[in-house]
Design a protein around this motif. Structure first.
Motif, PDB file in Angstrom:
ATOM      1  N   SER A  47       0.303  -1.428  -0.030  1.00 51.44           N
ATOM      2  CA  SER A  47      -0.090   0.195  -0.246  1.00 51.44           C
ATOM      3  C   SER A  47       0.948   1.669   0.152  1.00 51.44           C
ATOM      4  O   SER A  47       0.693   1.848  -0.431  1.00 51.44           O
ATOM      5  CB  SER A  47      -0.825  -0.035   1.414  1.00 51.44           C
ATOM      6  N   GLN A  71      -7.702   0.442  -0.032  1.00 50.48           N
ATOM      7  CA  GLN A  71      -7.846  -0.494   0.765  1.00 50.48           C
ATOM      8  C   GLN A  71      -9.141  -0.305   1.476  1.00 50.48           C
ATOM      9  O   GLN A  71     -10.199  -1.324   1.289  1.00 50.48           O
ATOM     10  CB  GLN A  71      -6.862  -0.990   1.774  1.00 50.48           C
ATOM     11  N   ASP A 116      -6.325  -1.909  -4.523  1.00 48.38           N
ATOM     12  CA  ASP A 116      -5.251  -2.124  -3.795  1.00 48.38           C
ATOM     13  C   ASP A 116      -6.452  -3.142  -2.901  1.00 48.38           C
ATOM     14  O   ASP A 116      -7.515  -2.412  -2.153  1.00 48.38           O
ATOM     15  CB  ASP A 116      -4.873  -0.909  -2.511  1.00 48.38           C
ATOM     16  N   GLU A 117      -6.227  -4.750  -2.517  1.00 46.42           N
ATOM     17  CA  GLU A 117      -7.199  -5.462  -2.731  1.00 46.42           C
ATOM     18  C   GLU A 117      -8.589  -5.262  -2.820  1.00 46.42           C
ATOM     19  O   GLU A 117      -8.981  -4.885  -1.385  1.00 46.42           O
ATOM     20  CB  GLU A 117      -6.688  -5.126  -0.043  1.00 46.42           C
TER      21      GLU A 117
HETATM   22 MG    MG Z   1      -2.129  -3.236   2.199  1.00 50.20          MG
END
Ligand code: MG
Ligand code: ATP
Lengths: 508, 366
Positions: free
Chosen positions: A44, A86, A165-166
């Protein structure tokens, strides 16, 4: 080969840690490039550098071969870089359309040209198969929908480089399938995608290449087609990971949790969220609730932990009726809860790691004396859990939880709840956002609790996790339990049918 | 789910998190510069002389320093009051009402409680505490049990408090000729506690020492106790503290009760200072309550920071009073000192807002 983005020798430091240590990442135009690494490896952070949110200590970023200095998210956007974080960044009491155009509103004589914006959004959602209702409030739509809004936001800004991000951590398997299709479509249209995930199957499914990070350093970049899932996880963790759970046969003991004829009404819809539901979890038993998100699982768990009131029915813990007991009473009488939403419920983000680790127990004599906190004990406790659960952060027990990586935040909650040695553990998506090594550890811990005669109730949207972990599976559909089976007796396919409401079994 | 509508209400950014004492000092410098600019515009020829008084006026003699301590005392208390509520993420804009109610409580006991002998001042101070606390209790209960935004109810209780104070003074301790409260008994005055020796001829008294002790107590309460742990947890994340079994309603009420008590004591300390202060029956809100907001801001909502911020504002105020020597009228002086104070506070808010938008610096060493 032409790279659209090159991040060369990036170094980013935080007090106490080098989150990115000489990392190089090169992304080709039109590819899906996976970024893989343990919790806290620096993924991240690296993407935040690319998005202009952090200024690296050293290293260069090249866009289409030209060196650029990205001063902030606004500039990143102007350069065609977009990011889905995220944890989403949407305004909850705005509509979908308002969120999409926020910050890039086009105006005429000071008035919003909302109709044009609407047309563009609708065209984009048509083109990429991103169905949304532009007039729905963000607070009323599912997480999967919110993510589509985030994607549309990037497309609306004509971004060419998309960072995810994820994205799949918060989605149900169905939504994941849809997202994978969308991502492939985007890449086919020439967009370049950086995709962070802990699920190696997903990388196998969509990614062209994969860069692996470990503890802030890049380990290498591979062609996904050339490596196996096992090889990738070994690259990432540095050792072999055993993904199946070792579990000895065990006979369930006395019931620990009994839910009897529980009903929770819904304010808006006619249907009850939880409808006359009964279940039992016994000593030495892991019961997993499978089901599509939104079928009453959250409400059931909140009712058991006391966060929402019960309309009808009874909740019995170790033989005692706790239906009307306070949250604190349940917490100190053997109930532990790893909640679904770690930022909203699980953590006080502005407290330190140590403080968060005593959040449920600060009032116990071991942490206070005469109302005064016993700092030494609190720190000792924190250090013990940090070591046991391998919680990685920049400044140890002092670290403010807000600055920790998502996976390590999750580990902190799990450490706190498991260490309380509960009689009943409620765990909702306990491994969300964890890397494979951490998942392995978490599963072991849950199984160990069960082996010690504890009762465990897990809610998971991932069938593979359910199949691996459960002694007994309950499938929830529209607030009711429609199947009660042992994992050895069903296939994932059958479970899918139960979850879709197409099949009903013996719910007893 | 939990409560759908997240009642955010008015929120002052939590400054303790983004900035250290350095930024407070930076903000003060900004405030001073803007004060100087205004002086230059208002009266270019005398500006520098006037500014010199602001900076140096309070440091001429022990008497001036003593007066700084005297002026600082009540605003340290209202500052603590606002800061304390901030930590539970409540905005105590009602310190003004609590302050004046506290003052009335103290004066009533100060006038009518002669039979208490040498305990009279303690009793009067306790009365100010109770009056202030009770006055904050109403908005506290409304907030906790009916989710009424505390800012609105506090503003209302400010006005109601002002009028109620007038009525109470008129009914119980009124001196008709001067249209103000009766003087309190000598035994109701806060003992000097040696401050008269240290700062001869000044108005300094034991009140300042009491305020310092209370600031330390507040610090301990917030940082060392389970109660403070709960309060701050509620302030940072209401949902998580509910999940942890913390009783948010109880904490909201207690937090405001304590905030009210602190502001009330501020009123008590001022009107029991033996400096010839009386409560006038007039329709003016007590300014100390609002100055408390600036004090809390400048002090980063930290009890010890608040102590120093209160001292700074008193220092500017006392220095400013000397500007008359340079030929400035009192109204201008008020404007200048207010400008410095509010711009300093404003600079801090601005800084934190900027930081929120550009959190790229969040992890950088500052
Ligand atoms: Mg992360
Ligand atoms: N703003 C910050 N301040 C201080 N430390 C930070 C900050 N952001 C990240 N870190 C630290 O840098 C390291 C890398 O964090 P990062 O969020 O990049 O990890 P990640 O690879 O995304 O992990 P995860 O898979 O858990 O999301 C962590 O140890 C984290 O604690």
């Amino acid at each position: 080969m032409e790279y659209i983005i090159e991040m060369l020798n990036i170094v980013k430091e935080f007090p106490g840690i080098r989150a990115n240590d000489d990392i190089t990442l090169q992304v080709k135009k039109g590819e899906i490039h996976a970024l893989l690494g343990e919790n806290g490896a620096g993924k991240s952070t690296l993407m935040s550098v690319l998005f202009g949110m952090y200024k690296p200590e050293s290293g260069t970023i090249k866009l289409r071969g030209q060196e650029v200095h990205i001063s902030g998210p606004k500039m990143a956007n102007e350069l065609g870089i977009g990011m889905v974080h995220q944890h989403f960044k949407l305004v909850h009491n705005f509509t979908v359309l308002q969120n999409i155009i926020l910050g890039v509103e086009t105006t005429k004589n000071g008035f919003l040209k909302i109709d044009e914006a609407r047309k563009k959004v609708m065209a984009l959602s048509e083109q990429y198969g991103l169905k949304v209702d532009p007039d729905a409030l963000i607070s009323d739509i599912t997480v999967g929908m919110q993510q589509r809004v985030e994607i549309l936001k990037m497309l609306y800004r004509d971004n060419e480089i998309l960072i995810f991000d994820e994205p799949t951590a918060v989605l149900t398997p169905q939504e994941i399938d849809e997202l994978m299709t969308i991502m492939k479509g985007l890449a086919a249209e020439g967009k370049s995608i950086v995709f962070i995930t802990h699920k190696l199957e997903e990388i196998k499914r969509v990614a062209d290449r994969c860069t692996v990070l470990r503890r802030g350093k890049s380990i290498g970049t591979v062609n996904v087609a050339d490596v196996t899932i096992e090889q990738m996880s070994e690259m990432m963790v540095g050792r072999k990971v055993i993904l199946h759970v070792e579990k000895a046969q065990m006979d369930a003991g006395k019931p620990v949790l009994e839910v009897k004829n529980l009903t929770i009404r819904s304010e808006r819809a006619k249907k009850n969220k939880v409808n006359n539901l009964s279940l039992e979890v016994r000593e030495g038993e892991i019961v997993c609730i499978a089901g599509v998100d939104g079928n009453g699982q959250s409400e059931l768990i909140y009712a058991i932990s006391g966060l929402v009131p019960v309309n009808e029915g009874q909740i019995i813990l170790k033989g005692e009726d706790i239906t009307n007991k306070s949250i604190r009473y349940r917490n100190v009488h053997g109930l532990s809860h790893i909640p679904e939403d770690r930022h909203k419920l699980g953590l006080v983000l502005d407290y330190s790691l140590a403080e968060n680790l005593i959040l449920m127990e600060y009032f116990e004599p071991r942490f206070q004396k005469g109302g005064f906190l016993r700092n030494n004990e609190i720190i000792k406790h924190a250090n013990k859990l940090i070591e046991q659960f391998d919680i990685r952060s920049s400044e140890g027990y002092k670290t403010r939880v807000r600055s920790m990586s998502g996976g390590n935040q999750q580990k902190a909650i799990a450490a706190r709840e498991l260490s309380r040695d509960p009689d009943l553990l409620l765990a909702v998506q306990p491994t969300r956002g964890l890397d494979v090594g951490a998942i392995e550890y978490m599963h072991k811990q849950i199984v160990r609790a069960r082996d010690n005669g504890k009762a465990v109730l897990v809610v998971s949207f991932e069938l593979s996790e359910v199949m691996r972990l459960a002694d007994r599976i309950l499938v929830m559909f529209e607030g009711e339990i429609v199947a009660n089976v042992r994992p050895s007796e069903v296939t994932e396919n059958e479970l899918g049918l139960y979850m879709a409401g197409a099949k009903r079994g013996d719910a007893g | 789910m939990m409560s759908k509508k997240d009642n955010k209400g008015f929120r002052i950014p939590d400054l303790t998190r983004v900035a250290g004492p350095i930024s407070s000092i930076g903000a003060i410098v900004v405030g001073l510069i803007i004060g100087l600019i205004i002086l230059l515009i208002a009266n270019p020829s005398k500006a520098l002389e006037g500014f010199g008084w602001i900076i140096g006026g309070s440091l001429q003699s022990p008497k001036d320093i003593g007066n700084v301590l005297y002026y600082a005392t009540p605003i340290i208390m209202t500052g603590l009051s606002v800061a304390f509520a901030f930590r539970t993420s409540l905005f105590n804009i009602g310190a003004s009402g609590q302050f004046i109610m506290g003052a009335v409580g103290a004066v009533i006991v100060g006038v009518h409680g002669k039979f208490l002998g040498s305990f009279q001042w303690v009793a009067a101070l306790l009365a100010s505490m109770v009056f202030g606390a009770l006055w904050a209790l109403i908005p506290g209960i409304l907030k906790a049990f009916y989710n009424v935004n505390e800012v609105i109810s506090f503003i209302m209780t400010n006005y109601i408090g002002m009028y109620l104070a007038n009525i109470l003074v008129r009914e119980t301790v009124y001196h008709k000729l001067t249209n103000r409260s009766l003087p309190v008994a000598a035994t109701a005055n806060i003992p000097k506690m040696g401050m008269d020796k240290l700062f001869p001829e000044s108005m300094a008294n034991g009140g300042f020492i009491i305020a310092v002790l209370i600031a330390i107590l507040v610090y301990i309460l917030l940082n060392k106790t389970t109660f403070g742990f709960e309060l701050k947890a509620c302030g940072f994340n209401k949902d998580a503290s509910r999940y942890a079994g913390i009783n948010a309603k109880k904490n909201i009420v207690l937090s405001l009760l304590i905030a009210g008590a602190l502001a009330g004591i501020g009123g008590g300390l001022l009107y029991l200072a033996g400096s010839g202060k009386y409560i006038y029956v007039e329709d003016v809100l007590a300014a100390e309550g609002f100055t408390g907001i600036s004090v809390a801001l400048l002090g980063m909502s930290h009890p010890i920071g608040t102590l120093f911020a209160g001292l700074f504002i008193a220092y500017i105020t006392v220095g400013g009073s000397y500007m008359q020597l340079a030929g400035f009228v009192p109204e201008i002086i008020d404007i200048i000192t207010a400008t410095i104070i509010y711009f300093a506070a404003f600079a801090l808010i601005l800084r934190s807002v900027l930081q929120r938008f550009r959190f790229r610096k969040a992890g950088d060493k500052s």
